[in-house]
Motif scaffolding. Structure first.
Motif, PDB file in Angstrom:
ATOM      1  N   ASP A 163      -7.859  -3.279  -5.650  1.00 18.64           N
ATOM      2  CA  ASP A 163      -7.895  -2.177  -6.428  1.00 18.64           C
ATOM      3  C   ASP A 163      -9.176  -2.076  -7.411  1.00 18.64           C
ATOM      4  OD1 ASP A 163      -7.330   0.143  -7.759  1.00 18.64           O
ATOM      5  OD2 ASP A 163      -5.360  -0.124  -8.135  1.00 18.64           O
ATOM      6  N   GLN A 171      -9.367  -0.483  -9.978  1.00 14.69           N
ATOM      7  CA  GLN A 171      -8.862  -0.142 -11.296  1.00 14.69           C
ATOM      8  C   GLN A 171      -8.633  -1.634 -12.025  1.00 14.69           C
ATOM      9  OE1 GLN A 171      -6.348   3.477 -12.168  1.00 14.69           O
ATOM     10  NE2 GLN A 171      -6.224   3.411  -9.580  1.00 14.69           N
ATOM     11  N   ASP A 221      -6.674  -8.720  -5.268  1.00 12.05           N
ATOM     12  CA  ASP A 221      -6.445  -7.314  -5.846  1.00 12.05           C
ATOM     13  C   ASP A 221      -7.795  -6.511  -5.572  1.00 12.05           C
ATOM     14  OD1 ASP A 221      -6.192  -5.158  -7.618  1.00 12.05           O
ATOM     15  OD2 ASP A 221      -6.766  -6.439  -9.272  1.00 12.05           O
ATOM     16  N   THR A 271      -9.123   0.346   1.181  1.00  5.94           N
ATOM     17  CA  THR A 271      -7.569   0.223   2.008  1.00  5.94           C
ATOM     18  C   THR A 271      -7.531  -0.019   3.368  1.00  5.94           C
ATOM     19  OG1 THR A 271      -6.897   1.580   0.388  1.00  5.94           O
ATOM     20  CG2 THR A 271      -5.553   1.408   2.282  1.00  5.94           C
ATOM     21  N   ASP A 287      -3.099  -6.081  -2.561  1.00  5.72           N
ATOM     22  CA  ASP A 287      -2.743  -5.113  -3.384  1.00  5.72           C
ATOM     23  C   ASP A 287      -3.930  -4.066  -3.127  1.00  5.72           C
ATOM     24  OD1 ASP A 287      -1.377  -3.341  -5.223  1.00  5.72           O
ATOM     25  OD2 ASP A 287      -2.335  -4.138  -7.005  1.00  5.72           O
ATOM     26  N   CYS A 288      -3.370  -3.038  -2.516  1.00  7.65           N
ATOM     27  CA  CYS A 288      -4.642  -2.060  -2.306  1.00  7.65           C
ATOM     28  C   CYS A 288      -4.835  -0.939  -3.025  1.00  7.65           C
ATOM     29  CB  CYS A 288      -4.269  -1.189  -0.917  1.00  7.65           C
ATOM     30  SG  CYS A 288      -4.638  -2.388   0.664  1.00  7.65           S
ATOM     31  N   PRO A 289      -5.750  -0.264  -3.242  1.00  7.15           N
ATOM     32  CA  PRO A 289      -6.161   1.020  -4.170  1.00  7.15           C
ATOM     33  C   PRO A 289      -4.923   2.005  -3.806  1.00  7.15           C
ATOM     34  CG  PRO A 289      -8.235   0.231  -3.070  1.00  7.15           C
ATOM     35  CD  PRO A 289      -7.037  -0.098  -2.316  1.00  7.15           C
ATOM     36  N   PRO A 290      -4.757   3.216  -4.497  1.00  7.23           N
ATOM     37  CA  PRO A 290      -3.759   4.130  -4.613  1.00  7.23           C
ATOM     38  C   PRO A 290      -4.491   5.271  -3.844  1.00  7.23           C
ATOM     39  CG  PRO A 290      -4.591   4.312  -6.754  1.00  7.23           C
ATOM     40  CD  PRO A 290      -5.107   2.941  -6.140  1.00  7.23           C
ATOM     41  N   SER A 324     -10.033  -8.498  -8.860  1.00  4.59           N
ATOM     42  CA  SER A 324     -10.829  -7.297  -8.698  1.00  4.59           C
ATOM     43  C   SER A 324     -12.061  -7.297  -9.717  1.00  4.59           C
ATOM     44  CB  SER A 324     -10.029  -5.860  -8.812  1.00  4.59           C
ATOM     45  OG  SER A 324     -10.842  -4.738  -8.629  1.00  4.59           O
ATOM     46  N   THR A 334       0.744  -1.311   0.106  1.00  5.39           N
ATOM     47  CA  THR A 334       0.058   0.032   0.097  1.00  5.39           C
ATOM     48  C   THR A 334       0.752   1.087   0.052  1.00  5.39           C
ATOM     49  OG1 THR A 334      -1.867   1.171   1.227  1.00  5.39           O
ATOM     50  CG2 THR A 334      -0.262   0.140   2.519  1.00  5.39           C
ATOM     51  N   THR A 370       1.295  -1.930  -7.923  1.00  2.00           N
ATOM     52  CA  THR A 370       0.856  -3.252  -8.476  1.00  2.00           C
ATOM     53  C   THR A 370       2.120  -4.071  -8.784  1.00  2.00           C
ATOM     54  OG1 THR A 370      -1.499  -2.610  -8.920  1.00  2.00           O
ATOM     55  CG2 THR A 370      -0.502  -4.355 -10.197  1.00  2.00           C
TER      56      THR A 370
END
Length: 268
Positions: free
Chosen positions: A42, A44, A40, A142, A133-136, A91, A10, A19
């Motif tokens: 995220d 996106q 995943d 998150t 894997d987290c979002p930005p 995701s 993160t 990523t």
């Protein structure tokens, strides 16, 4: 059954190669003979695409969002996809509504923890690692990754803007720790896409001073990362020499020893 070690990759700052770090860390753990579940989170879906599972991103419900709303109610086979290196919780486009959807739920920050507990007990044998894997950006999604994993892998660029982003991240983590009575620890700091500049050298020194107890890994930009991404894999699954493999292998070894207490002999 032994519980798997959970890692949350993160950084709320976008464009840091989060990523890429997550996929290749998971690939390095698999290369060590570890069974890995990759998640995943995220919206996106970059990791889902980078693992060759783009069709999952547009799949019909039930999807990951449904599983977060009802962690015990969605069949495992609906959200976990096979990959040559790891199992993948993909995701989905529906995750774009995750923040607002979870906000209406009780214990919104604990949904991923419940989901992982459900998934970890529905496999033939245990996973050794879960890589999330987290979002930005920070927020409900998150929060789920941080609270569920409690071990941080932090990608950051070797540039001055990283100082503020790390300060914000640790302030945010501190508040989550108090709210949920957990300890969330940085386990690895990844200086990503390093350039040969004085500014980069100064930032590497700052990283070491700011987090002296956290191993620092130096990752330089290589076309091999993009080629592996396009092939739907980590750099460990492609037949190509790449000096960054050693960096990720070292990270995987250290995390393995720190979090599972296990030393493995890995063949060259």
């Amino acid at each position: 059954m032994a519980e798997p070690a959970r890692l949350c990759v993160t950084n709320q700052k976008g464009g840091v190669g989060k990523t890429t770090v997550a996929i290749n860390l998971a690939g390095a753990l698999n290369d060590r003979g570890r069974d890995v579940l990759f998640v995943d989170l995220d919206p996106q879906g970059n990791a889902t695409e980078g693992l060759g599972l783009l069709e999952a991103y547009d799949a019909e419900p039930p999807t990951l969002l449904d599983a977060l709303v009802d962690p015990e109610g969605v069949p495992r086979e609906e959200i976990v996809y096979d990959h040559e290196e790891m199992d993948v919780v993909a995701s989905n486009v529906d995750m774009n509504a995750a923040a607002s959807t979870l906000a209406a739920e009780d214990d919104a920050e604990l949904r991923l923890d419940r989901l992982l507990t459900s998934l970890e007990s529905n496999v033939d044998g245990d996973y050794d690692f879960v890589v999330v894997d987290c979002p930005p950006h920070l927020g409900a999604v998150t929060d789920n990754g941080l609270v569920a994993a409690q071990n941080l892998v932090i990608p950051a660029l070797a540039e001055p803007t990283s100082k503020r982003s790390l300060e914000l991240l640790f302030d945010y983590v501190g508040a989550l720790e108090m709210d949920h009575d957990v300890e969330i620890e940085p386990q690895a700091l990844v200086a990503n896409r390093i350039e040969n500049t004085n500014a980069a050298d100064e930032m590497l020194e700052w990283f070491e001073d700011a987090l002296p107890e956290t191993p620092l890994y130096r990752v330089r930009k290589r076309v091999a990362f993009q080629r592996a991404f396009s092939a739907g894999s980590s750099i460990f699954a492609v037949e190509e020499e790449n000096d960054m493999r050693e960096v990720f292998a070292s990270m995987a070894e250290t995390l393995d020893e720190r979090l599972t207490g296990t030393r493995l002999e890995v063949s060259a």
